[in-house]
Design a protein around this motif. Sequence first.
Motif: not given
Length: 294
Positions: A107-120
């Motif tokens: 699940t790490a790749p999806t987690a990184r993508r979602i965190v990145g979208e929230i941060n941005l």
Amino acid sequence: MSLWTLVKIFAALCVMAVMALTAMLAYHVTIAPLGGVFEKIIPDPVRIVPGQSDDELAKMLESPEMPDINPGEKAFQKAHELLALGRIPEAREKLTAIVNVFPGSSTAPTARRIVGEINLDEILAASHMEGKQIHVVKRGESLLGIAAKYNTTIDCIMHLNSMMEMPRIQPGDELVVMPLDFRLLIEPRRKSVSLWQGGRFVREYPVLHFDASATQPRRAVINSKAAELDGRRVLPQSKEYRAAEKVILIDKPALQIRSWDGGEEKPAGGILLRPEDMEEIALLTRTGNEVEIR
């Protein structure tokens, strides 16, 4: 016999007794239980936890009700529930834990993508003021001077203040400004470029192509940034800047990060990203930002 002699004899007997007791305890633990008082001090584990047969262990392992042994997936499920409830900060905390603690989880790749979208979303929203300031324009100030004062860029100031073209600023105008203190982490093995703020992960971008010169581990800085349109350079204050192709130049040795739309005409050398990803990185970086190739 003197009293002092009796004290020394008694002390020697005590030492010998302690040594004997220690030896017997060691025998009781490592070789065979002695029973009696020793069993009260250190009970036999076989009697406390009854053994399981091989058949019982096999049934437990084959059971469809095996407990979840992937903590990354469990944390992701919880984060998904929090996102559905609109509890964004708590969800981001769970997802960030997956990124940092369980990077090998599926699940790490999806987690990184979602965190990145929230941060941005937060970084680029003028309404979210964490990490940003309000600058009140003074007489004689220019947009270029304000950008230099806050370690940011004209492009970033224009974006945060919804300016489509270079404005004429007046004394008393209020501008949202954000210091660009991010760093770039380039990871050829993972085929990614990521944006970090100190030790905090911000956003990750997939790399379409790595030139051989971009795979050698080193530390550098962004030497300059440029925008090109039809083979000519475009300045940030130009109306054409938004449509121009952004280029980041890294020193020691020289290396380019630029966009590629996946067409037949692939730019030569450097690191190639999707055009939309290159736009974001160019917006959030400035000359002097640190770069690490790992």
